[in-house]
Design a protein around this motif. Structure first.
Motif, PDB file in Angstrom:
ATOM      1  N   LEU A  51       4.484   5.602  -5.315  1.00  0.00           N
ATOM      2  CA  LEU A  51       4.471   5.566  -6.786  1.00  0.00           C
ATOM      3  C   LEU A  51       3.498   6.580  -7.360  1.00  0.00           C
ATOM      4  CD1 LEU A  51       4.516   1.813  -7.883  1.00  0.00           C
ATOM      5  CD2 LEU A  51       6.097   3.598  -8.626  1.00  0.00           C
ATOM      6  N   ARG A  52       2.356   6.695  -6.711  1.00  0.00           N
ATOM      7  CA  ARG A  52       1.332   7.622  -7.203  1.00  0.00           C
ATOM      8  C   ARG A  52       1.858   9.052  -7.202  1.00  0.00           C
ATOM      9  NH1 ARG A  52      -4.560   7.628  -8.237  1.00  0.00           N
ATOM     10  NH2 ARG A  52      -4.816   9.777  -8.912  1.00  0.00           N
TER      11      ARG A  52
ATOM     12  N   ARG B  94       3.332   9.515   2.306  1.00  0.00           N
ATOM     13  CA  ARG B  94       2.936  10.560   1.386  1.00  0.00           C
ATOM     14  C   ARG B  94       3.817  11.808   1.563  1.00  0.00           C
ATOM     15  NH1 ARG B  94      -0.446  14.673   1.938  1.00  0.00           N
ATOM     16  NH2 ARG B  94      -1.249  15.539  -0.006  1.00  0.00           N
TER      17      ARG B  94
ATOM     18  N   PHE C  22       3.953   1.538  -0.949  1.00  0.00           N
ATOM     19  CA  PHE C  22       4.661   1.653  -2.226  1.00  0.00           C
ATOM     20  C   PHE C  22       3.731   2.254  -3.278  1.00  0.00           C
ATOM     21  CE2 PHE C  22       6.933  -0.492  -5.960  1.00  0.00           C
ATOM     22  CZ  PHE C  22       8.015   0.372  -5.907  1.00  0.00           C
ATOM     23  N   GLY C  23       2.471   1.845  -3.238  1.00  0.00           N
ATOM     24  CA  GLY C  23       1.471   2.423  -4.148  1.00  0.00           C
ATOM     25  C   GLY C  23       1.328   3.925  -3.937  1.00  0.00           C
ATOM     26  N   VAL C  24       1.328   4.343  -2.664  1.00  0.00           N
ATOM     27  CA  VAL C  24       1.221   5.776  -2.336  1.00  0.00           C
ATOM     28  C   VAL C  24       2.434   6.534  -2.894  1.00  0.00           C
ATOM     29  CG1 VAL C  24       1.267   7.432  -0.412  1.00  0.00           C
ATOM     30  CG2 VAL C  24      -0.217   5.420  -0.286  1.00  0.00           C
TER      31      VAL C  24
ATOM     32  N   LYS D 168       0.837  -1.207   0.000  1.00  0.00           N
ATOM     33  CA  LYS D 168       0.000   0.000   0.000  1.00  0.00           C
ATOM     34  C   LYS D 168       0.874   1.261   0.000  1.00  0.00           C
ATOM     35  CE  LYS D 168      -3.931   2.198   0.289  1.00  0.00           C
ATOM     36  NZ  LYS D 168      -5.051   1.993  -0.636  1.00  0.00           N
TER      37      LYS D 168
END
Lengths: 238, 181
Positions: free
Chosen positions: B39-40, B82, B35-37, B33
């Motif tokens: 990457l975004r 973030r 890593f997704g944040v 999760k």
């Protein structure tokens, strides 16, 4: 303009808290909010509310598995962190802030606030001396505080800046275990020397000084600033 | 993610006691999760990997202060990730790249994701974003999800910076009002 006017002195606290959470504030505004977070539970509540509210958007971010080597690297770094004895960071005054931001912004803030070097001469036979530069990021307001434990004397010098029209600048001592303590109203110019009782004297070395703008005569609130906190400076041994 | 908020909280509290096994469990439960944040926000795998590593070191070092901030466990972790990702973007970006990055942003509306969101709270923010005018919602989403600055947003929507700020502040207040209904 609207009620969301951004003119300093008329901040819409809730909107400012949201902008803080979104990471939209410039460094000076961010520093002001962070100073408030340290002393004001209502501000911490606002920021927590916005963090939860806006954080719901993160639901739509798809998880992406990071590469396996990263786990091994993080595991190794953590083991080294322990070995280096840095596993338990010392308690910090900005604990709440550090917890939320992981230190990066707080460190930047500290650098901004301590940009002016402190060329001071220490008399040969004295104990430690302490000083703080309490300044806005642009140094438009700069006040030096100097504490000599041997003399139990705090000396405050306004180097630059003045109060907004019709307002006074009030200086505060921020400590780990007490509400903000009023040091006094800054004189328009010159130096202010204040005798310090041991209760506060022993807290100065690990404390910070802050300056807020207040109605003439100082904050009307017994336990802290009512006006905007303009600047904060950490006490350093010199 | 089968792990519950309570599970994550228990792990964070154990990490605060320097429990490395709990730390690795926390990594396994949340790294995808986070890593997704990253990457975004960063839109670059290498950068996101670097930042994710820093994020977990910060979590390791700061877990003992988690309790003080009053955030739910995932919100705290996502906030740490973030903010670290946005700090990285702001230090690496030359002003010239800003516009380009903004142009690469997919035009995103609040509706398509809505269906995929399971939690009712998350549905509520999607619904409330849906009540905002289209590009106002996109601005809020750009600021939160992509970590866009006021300058990025002003460039993206081709409005003066102060206008952007007024827009966004009003939108945030409407959003709050809608979500408290």
């Amino acid at each position: 303009m609207s009620k969301h006017d951004i003119t300093p002195g008329t901040p819409d606290a809730d909107a400012l808290a949201a902008e803080y959470v979104l990471h939209l504030l410039d460094p000076e505004e961010r520093a002001r909010v962070e100073a408030l977070l340290d002393v004001d539970g209502a501000w911490r509540g606002r920021v927590a509310d916005w963090s939860e509210r806006l954080g719901l958007m993160a639901d739509e971010i798809d998880p992406v598995t990071p590469p396996a080597h990263l786990r091994a690297r993080v595991e190794r770094l953590v083991a080294e962190d322990r070995a280096a004895g840095t596993d338990k960071p010392r308690a910090r005054r900005s604990g709440w802030l550090q917890a939320l931001l992981g230190g990066g912004v707080a460190a930047t803030l500290a650098v901004l606030l301590l940009m002016v070097a402190l060329p001071r001469i220490q008399p040969p036979d004295s104990g430690p001396l302490y000083a703080a530069d309490v300044a806005t990021a642009d140094q438009a307001l700069l006040v030096e505080a100097h504490y000599d434990p041997d003399a139990a004397q705090l000396t405050i010098t306004r180097v630059a800046g003045s109060a907004p029209p019709g307002r006074d600048l009030q200086m505060w001592l921020l400590t780990e275990d007490q509400p903000p303590h009023s040091v006094g109203i800054l004189p328009e110019d010159g130096t202010l020397s204040i005798p310090v009782i041991p209760f506060w004297g022993q807290r100065i070395p690990t404390g910070r000084f802050a300056i807020s703008e207040e109605p003439p005569g100082g904050s009307t609130d017994e336990i802290g600033p009512t006006g905007t906190v303009l600047a904060v400076g950490e006490v350093q041994e010199i | 993610m089968p792990t519950t908020a309570e599970d994550v909280e228990v792990m964070i509290l154990a990490v605060a006691d320097q429990d490395r096994t709990a730390f690795l469990s926390l990594y396994d439960a949340t790294s995808a999760k986070l890593f997704g944040v990253c990457l975004r926000v960063l839109k670059d795998r290498g950068d996101a990997e670097d930042v994710l590593q820093d994020v977990f070191i910060k979590i390791w070092r700061n877990a003992d202060r988690y309790k003080a901030n009053g955030l739910s466990p995932m919100t705290w972790l996502i906030t740490v990730a973030r903010n670290a990702a946005i700090d990285r973007v702001r230090t690496r970006k030359a002003p010239a790249e800003d516009t380009e990055a903004a142009e690469r942003m997919p035009a995103s509306g609040p509706t398509p994701e809505g269906a995929a969101i399971a939690a009712s709270e998350a549905r509520r923010i999607a619904a409330c974003l849906g009540e905002l005018e289209d590009n106002r919602a996109d601005a809020v989403r750009g600021a939160y999800l992509d970590g866009q600055s006021y300058q990025d947003l002003a460039d993206r929507f081709d409005v003066p910076l102060n206008t952007m700020r007024t827009w966004l502040r009003r939108s945030l207040m409407k959003l709050k009002e809608c979500m408290s209904r």
